[in-house]
Motif scaffolding. Sequence first.
Motif: not given
Length: 420
Positions: A369-395
Amino acid sequence: MEQQHETTPVWVQAWDPAEGSERVRALFADRFGAEPDGTWSAPGRVNLIGEHTDYNGGLCLPFALPHRTYVAVRRTDGDAVRLVSAQETSGVREVALSEVAPGTVSGWPAYVVGVAWALREAGHDVGGFDIAVDSCVPYGAGLSSSAALECAAAVAIDALYGLGLAGTAEQPDDAGRTALAEASIRAENEIAGASTGGMDQAVSLRARSGHALLLDCRDGSTRHVPFDLSAHDLALLVIDTKAEHALVDGQYAARRAACEEAASRLGIATLREIDLDGLGDALAALAHGTGPVGEGRDEVEVLVRRVRHVVTEIARVEEFVALLDDDRVEEVGAPMDASHASLRDDYEVSCRELDVAVEAAREAGALGARMTGGGFGGSAIALVRAGAVDEVAAAVAAAFAAEGLHAPAFLVATASAPAA
């Protein structure tokens, strides 16, 4: 009463292209009382790796999101541009193209009229138009909503004024799209006043569905790298932290200026000229060099950290692409993690929300996982197992609630088509 924080993940869905087109067409008809000549759209983007390398002549690896900005446009006589947006209630804006210059246009219209201005500056015969805008690219999320707006306007102007630069959806003209990207970059840098590099516009116009775009910012060359996570039972989760970033507040420009200063002191055109083998010598030269009178060691150390990030980040892009080429997709998490640490510590563009998102995703099982874009806020991305998307988002949502932060939003990113 103690404030309650939302722990149920909120998902941001991309519009179906037909829905996006109809939305913006209806907006145009409502505000202008007529039908547009057509509708066009351009995607936001996620950068897999290669942050703050574009303006240093480096490498980056973005891809186009399915989330797009849609425009409905009608060519008009004269040089007046009239603009409306579904995202604001201020009514119709109007700008005369003949009066556009750096510092003359404020707010979001600068990203549109700036493109027309830049195309005129490049010698193209571009006149007035009416334009309506609607978008499902999250604003302020570090997903290039500004470039999506610029590039949607660019392909619309190209079509309406017969410039012949974009080509067709089936056969895009890469050289022409490069010229449209250059006009969009000038719009953002000179008219909107945001000192960005060229990655966002390049991928919005030159992407390919199912691929990431390896962009060499030294010469503008590209390579389309196959990127189908579903074939590996993986997914890329994007976490919009809701910590809104703005590239015109000076922090981004300060990072760019520091890199240019370091390159100047080292006697090179860009930091791309330093490779990993030469990094130690370059950092030593900076640390022991002579700077402006009165400059302290803290300022020198800042330059050292900025250079170290850029050079190691370019190497991480090369590592990431080599892993994709070898079909070792599950191993790209390591350079993602290292990228975030470098952006947090050496480039100092992360923030509390981004760090919480990254750490929570990893603890919930993300491969990287890492921040993406220029920073100072914005978004992060995470590489996850397809079946774990909802679980990781909930966490992640639960971690934000525990920290007393605004609830984040989520989307699943798939490599999508360019502006058309």
